[in-house]
Design a protein around this motif. Structure first.
Motif, mmCIF file in Angstrom:
data_model
loop_
_atom_site.group_PDB
_atom_site.id
_atom_site.type_symbol
_atom_site.label_atom_id
_atom_site.label_comp_id
_atom_site.label_asym_id
_atom_site.label_seq_id
_atom_site.Cartn_x
_atom_site.Cartn_y
_atom_site.Cartn_z
ATOM 1 N N SER A 71 0.845 -1.172 -0.040
ATOM 2 C CA SER A 71 -0.179 -0.057 0.095
ATOM 3 C C SER A 71 0.971 1.067 -0.090
ATOM 4 C CB SER A 71 -0.944 -0.241 1.170
ATOM 5 O OG SER A 71 0.052 0.138 2.298
ATOM 6 N N ARG A 72 0.259 2.219 -0.096
ATOM 7 C CA ARG A 72 1.079 3.516 -0.326
ATOM 8 C C ARG A 72 0.332 4.592 0.600
ATOM 9 N NH1 ARG A 72 3.086 4.523 -5.904
ATOM 10 N NH2 ARG A 72 3.649 6.646 -5.341
ATOM 11 N N ASN A 74 0.637 8.602 -0.273
ATOM 12 C CA ASN A 74 1.208 9.705 -1.145
ATOM 13 C C ASN A 74 1.430 10.969 -0.550
ATOM 14 O OD1 ASN A 74 1.619 7.840 -3.295
ATOM 15 N ND2 ASN A 74 -0.085 8.819 -4.596
ATOM 16 N N ALA A 75 0.507 11.230 0.330
ATOM 17 C CA ALA A 75 0.892 12.224 1.266
ATOM 18 C C ALA A 75 2.058 12.365 2.136
ATOM 19 C CB ALA A 75 -0.484 12.621 2.098
ATOM 20 N N LYS A 76 2.154 11.118 2.538
ATOM 21 C CA LYS A 76 3.376 11.056 3.570
ATOM 22 C C LYS A 76 4.636 10.441 2.571
ATOM 23 C CE LYS A 76 0.827 9.657 7.545
ATOM 24 N NZ LYS A 76 0.461 8.478 8.647
ATOM 25 N N GLY A 77 4.385 10.416 1.457
ATOM 26 C CA GLY A 77 5.603 9.745 0.608
ATOM 27 C C GLY A 77 5.889 8.396 0.984
ATOM 28 N N THR A 78 4.990 7.645 1.346
ATOM 29 C CA THR A 78 5.671 6.318 2.062
ATOM 30 C C THR A 78 4.901 5.078 1.276
ATOM 31 O OG1 THR A 78 6.101 7.429 4.022
ATOM 32 C CG2 THR A 78 5.803 4.992 3.990
ATOM 33 N N VAL A 79 5.749 4.118 1.091
ATOM 34 C CA VAL A 79 5.006 2.927 0.640
ATOM 35 C C VAL A 79 5.259 1.747 1.779
ATOM 36 C CG1 VAL A 79 7.178 2.297 -0.599
ATOM 37 C CG2 VAL A 79 4.725 1.001 -1.403
ATOM 38 N N TYR A 80 4.233 0.993 1.794
ATOM 39 C CA TYR A 80 4.282 -0.093 3.102
ATOM 40 C C TYR A 80 4.339 -1.439 2.407
ATOM 41 C CZ TYR A 80 2.990 4.033 5.438
ATOM 42 O OH TYR A 80 2.728 5.244 5.878
ATOM 43 N N LEU A 81 4.773 -2.402 3.058
ATOM 44 C CA LEU A 81 4.572 -3.860 2.870
ATOM 45 C C LEU A 81 4.144 -4.490 4.191
ATOM 46 C CD1 LEU A 81 4.826 -5.779 0.446
ATOM 47 C CD2 LEU A 81 7.039 -6.568 1.482
ATOM 48 N N ARG A 82 2.749 -4.818 4.201
ATOM 49 C CA ARG A 82 2.284 -5.604 5.203
ATOM 50 C C ARG A 82 2.594 -7.254 5.087
ATOM 51 N NH1 ARG A 82 1.435 -5.900 10.803
ATOM 52 N NH2 ARG A 82 -0.361 -7.405 11.286
ATOM 53 N N MET A 83 3.273 -7.788 5.837
ATOM 54 C CA MET A 83 3.524 -9.208 5.676
ATOM 55 C C MET A 83 3.103 -10.104 6.825
ATOM 56 S SD MET A 83 7.580 -8.909 4.673
ATOM 57 C CE MET A 83 8.178 -8.297 6.225
ATOM 58 N N ASN A 84 1.962 -10.970 6.591
ATOM 59 C CA ASN A 84 1.526 -11.920 7.503
ATOM 60 C C ASN A 84 1.753 -13.277 7.198
ATOM 61 O OD1 ASN A 84 -0.088 -9.624 8.651
ATOM 62 N ND2 ASN A 84 -1.563 -9.984 7.186
ATOM 63 N N ASN A 85 1.753 -14.113 8.127
ATOM 64 C CA ASN A 85 1.995 -15.395 8.172
ATOM 65 C C ASN A 85 3.274 -15.898 7.448
ATOM 66 O OD1 ASN A 85 1.480 -18.310 8.160
ATOM 67 N ND2 ASN A 85 0.312 -18.457 6.484
ATOM 68 N N LEU A 86 4.252 -15.218 8.038
ATOM 69 C CA LEU A 86 5.552 -15.334 7.602
ATOM 70 C C LEU A 86 6.220 -16.657 7.528
ATOM 71 C CD1 LEU A 86 6.950 -11.592 8.695
ATOM 72 C CD2 LEU A 86 7.008 -12.655 6.362
ATOM 73 N N LYS A 87 6.984 -17.022 6.704
ATOM 74 C CA LYS A 87 7.712 -18.323 6.797
ATOM 75 C C LYS A 87 9.327 -18.041 6.972
ATOM 76 C CE LYS A 87 4.010 -19.896 3.635
ATOM 77 N NZ LYS A 87 3.649 -20.511 2.339
ATOM 78 N N PRO A 88 10.068 -19.104 7.211
ATOM 79 C CA PRO A 88 11.430 -18.950 7.188
ATOM 80 C C PRO A 88 12.078 -18.733 5.818
ATOM 81 C CG PRO A 88 10.757 -20.898 8.476
ATOM 82 C CD PRO A 88 9.410 -20.270 7.931
ATOM 83 N N ALA A 89 11.266 -19.050 4.695
ATOM 84 C CA ALA A 89 11.553 -18.938 3.467
ATOM 85 C C ALA A 89 11.538 -17.404 3.092
ATOM 86 C CB ALA A 89 10.785 -19.786 2.388
ATOM 87 N N ASP A 90 11.064 -16.755 3.791
ATOM 88 C CA ASP A 90 10.709 -15.080 3.547
ATOM 89 C C ASP A 90 11.914 -14.470 4.047
ATOM 90 O OD1 ASP A 90 7.361 -15.627 4.450
ATOM 91 O OD2 ASP A 90 7.915 -15.308 2.484
ATOM 92 N N THR A 91 12.778 -14.799 4.858
ATOM 93 C CA THR A 91 14.104 -14.133 5.113
ATOM 94 C C THR A 91 14.834 -13.975 4.250
ATOM 95 O OG1 THR A 91 14.221 -15.891 7.229
ATOM 96 C CG2 THR A 91 16.257 -14.864 6.324
ATOM 97 N N ALA A 92 15.177 -12.545 4.134
ATOM 98 C CA ALA A 92 15.863 -12.046 2.983
ATOM 99 C C ALA A 92 15.998 -10.448 3.513
ATOM 100 C CB ALA A 92 15.165 -12.045 1.858
ATOM 101 N N ILE A 93 16.952 -9.671 2.669
ATOM 102 C CA ILE A 93 16.785 -8.250 2.860
ATOM 103 C C ILE A 93 15.969 -7.675 1.806
ATOM 104 C CG2 ILE A 93 18.331 -6.147 2.273
ATOM 105 C CD1 ILE A 93 20.943 -7.750 2.688
ATOM 106 N N TYR A 94 15.087 -7.039 2.277
ATOM 107 C CA TYR A 94 13.930 -6.403 1.349
ATOM 108 C C TYR A 94 14.085 -5.070 0.834
ATOM 109 C CZ TYR A 94 10.569 -10.388 2.648
ATOM 110 O OH TYR A 94 10.246 -11.678 2.624
ATOM 111 N N TYR A 95 14.175 -4.665 -0.169
ATOM 112 C CA TYR A 95 14.342 -3.244 -0.619
ATOM 113 C C TYR A 95 13.104 -2.803 -1.409
ATOM 114 C CZ TYR A 95 19.168 -5.333 -0.998
ATOM 115 O OH TYR A 95 20.409 -5.738 -0.420
ATOM 116 N N CYS A 96 12.904 -1.452 -1.187
ATOM 117 C CA CYS A 96 11.761 -0.714 -2.013
ATOM 118 C C CYS A 96 12.679 -0.195 -2.997
ATOM 119 C CB CYS A 96 11.069 0.199 -1.225
ATOM 120 S SG CYS A 96 11.990 1.614 -0.626
#
Length: 122
Positions: A71-72, A74-96
């Motif tokens: 989601s984003r 625009n008034a705040k100039g911010t984008v979000y990533l809500r991550m639910n039900n995380l798994k070990p395979a999601d382990t990583a460096i996340y970049y926008c």
């Protein structure tokens, strides 16, 4: 130029949730589609999600569909990533990243943040 700064990463147990944020500065935020990518150790950077300039369109990688939400604000100039039900395979460096187009191809993105580490323990 667009400067991007991610935050919100951390250590979480499998099944838990995290919300990543990416704050943009510089050029007009709403001029750009935004994407999230991730890179796990020893693997190539991969697409996670993208959102159009005003949020009307989103796309997700198959393995995060139904668990992650981009989601984003625009008034705040911010984008979000809500991550639910995380798994070990999601382990990583996340970049926008910022692009002129809604794309899953990282080569189409012009600006990148420094990344934030997400670690999911089993």
């Amino acid at each position: 130029q667009v400067q991007l700064v991610e935050s919100g990463g951390g250590l979480v147990q499998a099944g838990g949730s995290l919300t990543l944020s990416c704050a943009a500065s510089g050029r007009t935020f709403s001029n750009y589609a935004m994407g999230w990518f991730r890179q796990a150790p020893g693997k190539e950077r991969e697409f996670v999600a993208t959102i159009s300039r005003f949020g009307g369109r989103t796309r997700y990688a198959d393995d995060v569909k139904g668990r992650f939400t981009i989601s984003r604000d625009n008034a705040k100039g911010t984008v979000y990533l809500r991550m639910n039900n995380l798994k070990p395979a999601d382990t990583a460096i996340y970049y926008c990243a910022a692009s002129k187009w809604v794309e899953s191809d990282s080569d189409r993105y012009d600006y990148w943040g420094q990344g934030t580490q997400v670690t999911v323990s089993s």
